[in-house]
Each structure stands twice: as C-alpha cells, then as structure tokens.
Design an enzyme around this catalytic site. Structure first.
Site, PDB file in Angstrom:
ATOM      1  CG  ASP A 154       3.544   8.666  -1.098  1.00  0.00           C
ATOM      2  OD1 ASP A 154       3.853   8.374  -2.259  1.00  0.00           O
ATOM      3  OD2 ASP A 154       2.693   9.513  -0.813  1.00  0.00           O
TER       4      ASP A 154
ATOM      5  CB  CYS B 180       0.068   3.201  -3.417  1.00  0.00           C
ATOM      6  SG  CYS B 180       1.283   4.150  -2.487  1.00  0.00           S
TER       7      CYS B 180
ATOM      8  CB  CYS C 210      -0.726   3.341   4.841  1.00  0.00           C
ATOM      9  SG  CYS C 210       0.915   3.127   4.105  1.00  0.00           S
TER      10      CYS C 210
ATOM     11  CD  GLU D 117       3.105  11.907   1.269  1.00  0.00           C
ATOM     12  OE1 GLU D 117       3.567  10.993   1.987  1.00  0.00           O
ATOM     13  OE2 GLU D 117       1.993  11.853   0.735  1.00  0.00           O
TER      14      GLU D 117
ATOM     15  CB  SER E  73       2.558  11.137   5.163  1.00  0.00           C
ATOM     16  OG  SER E  73       1.767  10.010   5.437  1.00  0.00           O
TER      17      SER E  73
END
Length: 558
Positions: A84, A125, A197, A447, A473
């Site tokens: 993403d 992810c 992330c 997103e 997101s």
C-alpha cells in the site's frame, strides 16, 4: 479416535500408483522418509518490492527447521503481495485489496492441489494477513499464522518517525512548512529496514487480530522484524504447527462468534485500522459466522481505548513489544472483563492462559489499565444516515472533533482531490468527497493516505473533513470517513452529491447526512447514469464484476 496427521497427504504420496509423484518429489531432494511423514505447507509472501515482507524467506528457513525437528516434512511455497505504501496515490493501489482475495485463492489452491496436512503462513504487509487467514479458513486443515514483525521506527532529528510522517511531510512541503531538503531527510530515515509499517496501522492491527482471534500464538507478532528473537520465534512456530496438526485442531474449531468479538475488541482497544472492519467481515463470511458492520460499533462502544499507539497516539509497535506486547493488551482486557478469556488458540492454551505468560515492563507507558483508559470507548465508529444507509467507518483516537458541518467539495477520483489539496484549493470547513473509488467503482477500493496525510500536513486536519467510498490506511488520522456504502458506482446516495451541498458528520448520533430531502436525493439519483467501467478486461474488470459491498467485507462472489 486419534487424529491421523497424514490425513490428506497420503493421497499424494502413498501406494503403488503414486510412484510418479514420488519420483518427481525425489528429484528436488525429498526422500522416502520425508514423504512418509505428514506434509506441512509453508506459505509466505516474499517479494522484492517492499520492506514489509522482505524477511519472509529467512523466516521460512527457520519455520521449516522447526517442522522437521517436530517430525513432519515442510514444503515451501509463495504467493504475492502489493505494498500500500509504495502504490499509494496511483492506479497501482487498486491492486491492493484485490490482492487479499488472490492470496486467499493461492493458498487455497496450493493447499488443495498438494493436499497438505497442515499449513502455516508467514504474513506481513496489510492484505497478506487477512488473505492468508481466509485461505486457511477455506482449507480448514490445521493452520496458523506467523507475523514477520514490525519495522523499527526511524529517527528524524531526535524523534521517532514512521512512514506516516513521510506522507504528512508531503503536505507540509506543499504548504511551504518544510523545505525540500527536510522532506528528503525524513524520506531517507523513516524506514530503516525490513518489517511492516510501524504504528497501529493495518498490518500491526491485523497481526493483533490474529492473536486475539486465536490463529496466531500470543506474543509472536510483538517480536519486531529486526529483533534477533524473531528467528527463534519462527523455529518455535514450526514446532507449534506440527503440534496443532497432531491434535487435529482446525480453524473451524477456533473461529467462534466469541473469537471474532475478541478480535474486534482488540482493534477497538488499540485504535486499530478501519481496514479491520473489511477484513473481519470477509473472514466471518468464509467461516460461516454471523457478523455485521453494526457489531463493530456495539463492541467499540463498550471497549475502552487503552493503547497509546500511532497514528493517534505516541508509540510504535516496537514500543508495544518492549512494554509487554500484544499479550499485555489482552491481559488488561481479560482482567477488565472485556475479553472472553476462555476462547481456544492454536497454542493449546486459552486466551486467558496465554496472558498469564506475559511480562510487563516496569514503568511502561504504552498500555493503560482499563479503569483509567485513554478514553472510555474504542476507536471504531460506524455511522449511518442518508449518505450511508449501509454504513461507513471512522476511526476515533480521542482527539478528533465529534461534529462537523461543511460544504461538499466533490472529486470523482483520488488524484483530483490530491491536486486540490496540494494546490491549496481546500479551505477550512470544507468536506472533501472522493467517490467512485469503492470496491466496484475503483475498482479495488483504494486507500487515501496520500490525501488524508496531505490535509493534515497542510495544517487543515482540525478544520476539514473527508468522506469516501474508498478506504483509508491505518496511518490515517483526523475526521476521515471511509467505506461509505452503497458506493457511488452502484448508485449509492454519495453519487447524488453536488458541489456546495452541506454535509453533517455527527459522531455522537452516529450519523452522516446531507442537508437534502429524501425526495431531492431520489430525484438526483433518478437522473444519475453510471460511469463507464474504468477497466473492461483483466483482473480489475473481473474483480469489479464479482465484488460485494464494503458493508459485507468486499468479498468476491461467483
């Protein structure tokens, strides 16, 4: 009767007629002894396009070692992943949600094709986690997940930064608040290595979900990607999957209605990603569990927010791991009576038993007690109203305003909205409307972190609201409402909006409305014509024909 660990693979490997299959497998190193043992599929999503899954092959080596040590034979295979963060703001982002179903299809197909006795999936992810879970649910053989771990935060001039800061720095740079050199410096330091992330964004939210729902061993997701302990965690996970196989425990034995409620509680208590709504609805459909979008609001209302995690809070997933990890959140919620501790997990322990093994770091500031929470209710809010009859989702960290009345600024694609924000055409009080970005209309439900972060970076986060039939997101913050359903592409009320209409966000009343009469909305929709499909062939076209509403998890149906 005891469970036969080789309950499926014997069809592939045993008997005179299977000599050709054995011959082919021997050509790549398997022996008669290997093929006589239970076969465990080891799925992963290694791909050289992102940091999130970059350690999967290394972890697979350790998982396979654990499987062999426990007396079974591993067979490794991989599927795909779409980042993403890399694709954000481009046509490529449309591939992200679509990849969830392709990952599920891939794991199901390989599992059925080779008749694995069990499957362990290494995930990272965002869409790899629910995609792998959906594949395991469909196969319904002993199965579990291992999260590859969070990326470490970067350091920018003495403070921790994540990819969220880079996206917001783009808006700040466009507004003239930081220089090009500042932006480049943040870009260079924010992602220091492998791992997903770092805040309570979608990957870490879904990793927590899998531990709360029982498909991952409690605590394994809290070990970061760069922690030397990760390899040991992978080795032990290889042993866990063989133990699970010998006990004959399948996803259908674990995934009860209460297990899903536990998962939603975990999301609400940590300010987790709105994407969890889509993914848990999709998983529930696969598991045959009756779950609706309204359940998320009901559970969030009764669940205190107790984890001070980015994007709304101060800390990263690595900080949570140091404080005591996902298990510490679960322990607080079990002790407070918010979590059903009796639910089964893949480890053979219940949720309550798992939490007894947690070590809380003295003086930690990440996880609050339930009797003194950050705020008394959770981070997920479902709104309905004349703009979202099927519902929409907003994440509330406790800092957002609860009411906004503003003028609609209409954009029929994300890029147009982004250009308007960065060229300073969005003003305080506006409501940015991005439509035709839903599951069918996008297709793929992009997103909008680029736009939402740019709004915050411009300094408009407290004065501008946004609504879309697309997604956000997990790093999004501010008054941003997504998953508006029905979407514009199928003639949902969002398609009737015009520039200048007045839109009201009322979080206390759980309403999203436009100040128009029902008659006027019906009149506009009667004159509305659906736009031409953006794709007329290929995977995007096929997906747009099969996908359901966001209110049902955006699942695909034949």
């Amino acid at each position: 009767m005891s469970f036969d660990p080789k309950h499926r693979s014997h069809i592939i490997t045993n008997g005179r007629d299977r000599a050709p299959a054995r011959s082919m497998l021997k050509s790549i190193g398997f022996t008669d002894e290997d093929l006589a043992k239970p076969i465990v599929g080891v799925a992963h999503m290694w791909i050289e396009t992102m940091p999130c899954n970059f350690n999967h092959r290394d972890l697979a080596v350790k998982v396979k070692e654990g499987i062999r040590a426990a007396g079974a034979t591993p067979m490794e295979f991989n599927t795909i992943s779409i980042s993403d963060g890399v694709t954000m703001g481009t046509e490529g982002m449309k591939a992200s949600l679509i990849s969830r179903d392709l990952i599920a299809d891939s794991i199901e197909l390989v599992g059925r094709g080779y008749m694995f006795d069990a499957v362990i999936a290494i995930v990272g992810c965002d869409k790899t986690i629910p995609g792998a879970a959906m594949g395991l649910i469909r196969l319904n053989v002993p199965g579990m997940l291992l999260y590859c771990g969070s990326i470490a935060p970067g350091n920018f001039r003495g403070r921790d930064v994540t990819i969220q800061d880079v996206f917001e720095a783009v808006g700040a740079n466009a507004a003239g608040k930081i220089t090009d050199a500042d932006l480049l410096e943040i870009e260079n330091v924010a992602c220091p290595g492998a791992g997903a992330c770092g805040g309570q964004y979608t990957a870490n939210t879904m990793a927590m979900v899998m531990e709360f729902i029982g498909l991952a061993v409690m605590g394994t997701g809290s070990v970061s990607a760069i922690d030397p302990l990760k390899e040991k965690t992978a080795l032990e996970s290889g042993k866990y999957i063989v133990d699970l196989l010998r006990r004959g425990i399948k996803p259908s034995d674990i995934l009860t209605r209460k297990a899903f409620e536990n998962a939603i509680t975990g999301v609400a208590a940590t300010g987790g990603s709105t994407n969890a709504v889509l993914h848990l609805l999709a998983m529930a459909r696969e598991a045959g569990i009756d779950l609706t979008i309204d359940d998320f609001d009901a559970i969030s209302r009764r669940t205190p927010l107790i984890a001070d995690l980015k994007p709304g809070g101060k800390f990263t997933a690595v900080d949570l791991g140091k404080a005591g990890g996902i298990g510490l959140v679960a322990r607080r919620l079990v002790e407070g009576g918010f979590l059903d501790g009796s639910q089964t997990t893949v480890s053979s322990l219940t949720i309550a038993q798992e939490t007894e093994l947690v070590d809380e770091s003295p003086g930690q500031e990440v996880v609050y007690p339930t009797d003194n929470p950050i705020k008394p209710d959770g981070g997920l809010v479902i709104l309905k109203g004349n703009l979202a009859p099927e519902g929409c989702v907003v994440k509330v960290s406790g800092h957002e305003r609860k009411y906004h009345r503003g003028t609609a600024r209409i954009f029929d694609r994300e890029e147009d909205a982004m250009e308007a924000v960065t060229s300073k055409r969005i003003k305080p009080g506006d409501v940015v409307v991005i439509r035709y970005e839903g599951p069918k209309g996008g297709p793929g439900m992009r997103e909008m972190l680029g736009v939402t972060a740019a709004i915050v970076g411009e300094g408009l986060g407290d004065e501008v609201a946004l609504m879309t039939d697309g997604r956000f997101s997990g790093a999004t913050r501010g008054l941003m409402v997504g998953h508006v359903a029905p979407e514009a592409a199928v003639g949902g009320p969002i398609a009737a909006l015009c520039e200048g209409d007045v839109i009201i966000f009322d979080l206390e009343r759980r309403r999203l409305d436009v100040e128009l009469s029902e008659e006027e909305i019906r009149r506009r929709l009667a004159e509305w014509k659906p736009p031409a499909p953006r794709y007329t062939s290929g995977v995007f076209h096929k997906y747009s024909k099969l996908v359901s509403s966001a209110s049902e998890g955006a699942i695909t149906r034949a």
